[in-house]
Motif scaffolding. Structure first.
Motif, PDB file in Angstrom:
ATOM      1  N   LYS A 130       0.848  -1.195   0.000  1.00  0.00           N
ATOM      2  CA  LYS A 130       0.000   0.000   0.000  1.00  0.00           C
ATOM      3  C   LYS A 130       0.882   1.243   0.000  1.00  0.00           C
ATOM      4  N   LEU A 131       0.665   2.101  -0.987  1.00  0.00           N
ATOM      5  CA  LEU A 131       1.403   3.349  -1.116  1.00  0.00           C
ATOM      6  C   LEU A 131       0.499   4.497  -0.720  1.00  0.00           C
ATOM      7  N   GLN A 132       1.014   5.384   0.129  1.00  0.00           N
ATOM      8  CA  GLN A 132       0.258   6.558   0.569  1.00  0.00           C
ATOM      9  C   GLN A 132       1.103   7.800   0.329  1.00  0.00           C
ATOM     10  N   SER A 133       0.614   8.656  -0.570  1.00  0.00           N
ATOM     11  CA  SER A 133       1.246   9.961  -0.770  1.00  0.00           C
ATOM     12  C   SER A 133       0.468  10.997   0.017  1.00  0.00           C
ATOM     13  N   ASP A 134       0.818  12.263  -0.144  1.00  0.00           N
ATOM     14  CA  ASP A 134       0.122  13.307   0.612  1.00  0.00           C
ATOM     15  C   ASP A 134      -1.301  13.541   0.121  1.00  0.00           C
ATOM     16  N   ASP A 135      -1.652  13.058  -1.079  1.00  0.00           N
ATOM     17  CA  ASP A 135      -2.993  13.331  -1.598  1.00  0.00           C
ATOM     18  C   ASP A 135      -3.771  12.106  -2.062  1.00  0.00           C
ATOM     19  N   HIS A 136      -3.186  10.902  -2.034  1.00  0.00           N
ATOM     20  CA  HIS A 136      -3.937   9.713  -2.419  1.00  0.00           C
ATOM     21  C   HIS A 136      -3.204   8.473  -1.930  1.00  0.00           C
ATOM     22  N   GLU A 137      -3.887   7.317  -2.015  1.00  0.00           N
ATOM     23  CA  GLU A 137      -3.240   6.045  -1.713  1.00  0.00           C
ATOM     24  C   GLU A 137      -3.621   5.025  -2.767  1.00  0.00           C
ATOM     25  N   GLN A 138      -2.774   3.989  -2.910  1.00  0.00           N
ATOM     26  CA  GLN A 138      -2.972   2.994  -3.950  1.00  0.00           C
ATOM     27  C   GLN A 138      -2.425   1.653  -3.477  1.00  0.00           C
ATOM     28  N   LEU A 139      -3.136   0.573  -3.796  1.00  0.00           N
ATOM     29  CA  LEU A 139      -2.699  -0.767  -3.443  1.00  0.00           C
ATOM     30  C   LEU A 139      -2.031  -1.404  -4.646  1.00  0.00           C
ATOM     31  N   SER A 152       9.458  13.352  -3.555  1.00  0.00           N
ATOM     32  CA  SER A 152       8.011  13.134  -3.506  1.00  0.00           C
ATOM     33  C   SER A 152       7.671  12.283  -2.279  1.00  0.00           C
ATOM     34  N   PRO A 153       6.952  12.815  -1.277  1.00  0.00           N
ATOM     35  CA  PRO A 153       6.691  12.065  -0.042  1.00  0.00           C
ATOM     36  C   PRO A 153       5.813  10.837  -0.285  1.00  0.00           C
ATOM     37  N   VAL A 154       6.187   9.719   0.333  1.00  0.00           N
ATOM     38  CA  VAL A 154       5.420   8.488   0.218  1.00  0.00           C
ATOM     39  C   VAL A 154       5.633   7.637   1.463  1.00  0.00           C
ATOM     40  N   ARG A 155       4.603   6.882   1.828  1.00  0.00           N
ATOM     41  CA  ARG A 155       4.699   5.875   2.875  1.00  0.00           C
ATOM     42  C   ARG A 155       4.294   4.550   2.244  1.00  0.00           C
ATOM     43  N   ALA A 156       5.049   3.489   2.497  1.00  0.00           N
ATOM     44  CA  ALA A 156       4.794   2.184   1.884  1.00  0.00           C
ATOM     45  C   ALA A 156       4.645   1.132   2.973  1.00  0.00           C
ATOM     46  N   THR A 157       3.520   0.391   2.923  1.00  0.00           N
ATOM     47  CA  THR A 157       3.226  -0.610   3.947  1.00  0.00           C
ATOM     48  C   THR A 157       2.952  -1.953   3.294  1.00  0.00           C
ATOM     49  N   ALA A 158       3.696  -2.970   3.710  1.00  0.00           N
ATOM     50  CA  ALA A 158       3.528  -4.314   3.167  1.00  0.00           C
ATOM     51  C   ALA A 158       2.297  -4.987   3.767  1.00  0.00           C
ATOM     52  N   ASP A 159       1.675  -5.851   2.978  1.00  0.00           N
ATOM     53  CA  ASP A 159       0.511  -6.606   3.436  1.00  0.00           C
ATOM     54  C   ASP A 159       0.904  -7.517   4.602  1.00  0.00           C
ATOM     55  N   ALA A 160       0.102  -7.489   5.661  1.00  0.00           N
ATOM     56  CA  ALA A 160       0.415  -8.275   6.862  1.00  0.00           C
ATOM     57  C   ALA A 160       0.190  -9.768   6.664  1.00  0.00           C
ATOM     58  N   LYS A 161      -0.445 -10.163   5.558  1.00  0.00           N
ATOM     59  CA  LYS A 161      -0.700 -11.580   5.307  1.00  0.00           C
ATOM     60  C   LYS A 161       0.297 -12.200   4.335  1.00  0.00           C
TER      61      LYS A 161
END
Length: 212
Positions: A130-139, A152-161
């Motif tokens: 999951k990618l989260q920028s300052d104005d949207h997110e996308q899987l 370009s700011p981004v947060r990236a989170t891996a699937d817990a499963k």
């Protein structure tokens, strides 16, 4: 400011196939199988920098590989394979660092909100992200690709499963980052959190855009 094309193509090869790599700066990454490039064998998970026109073929059966390309052909010039993404980038000088690496996340790990100092293309090879920028997110699913501009700011989170999430990345960076990490965590409290993702640097090469 000079404009360049940064692109990603995906290729499927068998032992009878010969792929021609034209002029430009290229980073090759093997997704599956084994490749032969100018007498060098590349196995799954490895990569190679190319600049001069070169031939690529598979070793001992089918192979799948990625080609990241930086060229002064704007718009994008032809290259056999499936074009996945092409972006125009503006680069200030002729000398830059071409970096090919992979970033691997264990289950549920997070790359806290951050930036990198150069533009790049990413390709998700394993898991879900999951990618989260300052104005949207996308899987992102396996086979998805995306472009991130410099700073370009981004947060990236891996699937817990998913046991592992991994993406392949090429970035065009200032030369002072040769051999150095580029991630810049933006929020002070996040800098104190554990960093669980692992980066595997495959190519770190200073290139002259005048030669590309």
């Amino acid at each position: 400011m000079p404009r360049y094309s940064l692109s990603l193509t995906r290729h499927a090869s068998d032992t009878a196939d010969v792929h021609e790599i034209p002029r430009g700066h290229h980073a090759i990454y093997v997704l599956k199988g084994s490749l032969s490039i100018s007498g060098v064998s590349l196995e799954t998970g490895s990569g190679l920098q190319l600049q001069s026109p070169t031939q690529i073929k598979a070793n001992n059966g089918p192979a799948q590989w990625l080609c990241f390309r930086l060229t002064d052909e704007v718009p994008y010039g032809s290259l056999d394979g499936e074009l996945l993404l092409s972006e125009i980038v503006e680069l200030e000088s002729t000398a830059h660092l071409l970096r090919l690496d992979t970033v691997s996340f264990p289950m549920g790990a997070c790359a806290w909100r951050h930036v990198h100092p150069g533009p790049g293309i990413r390709y998700l090879a394993k898991g879900r992200l999951k990618l989260q920028s300052d104005d949207h997110e996308q899987l992102m699913e396996i086979g998805d690709r995306w472009f991130e501009a410099a700073q370009s700011p981004v947060r990236a989170t891996a699937d817990a499963k998913m046991p592992e999430t991994l993406f392949v990345r090429v970035m065009i960076l200032p030369t002072e980052f040769e051999g150095r990490p580029t991630i810049n965590i933006l929020d002070a409290e996040d800098r104190l959190r554990p960093r669980l993702q692992t980066t595997n640097r495959i190519i770190d090469a200073v290139i002259s855009l005048q030669d590309g």
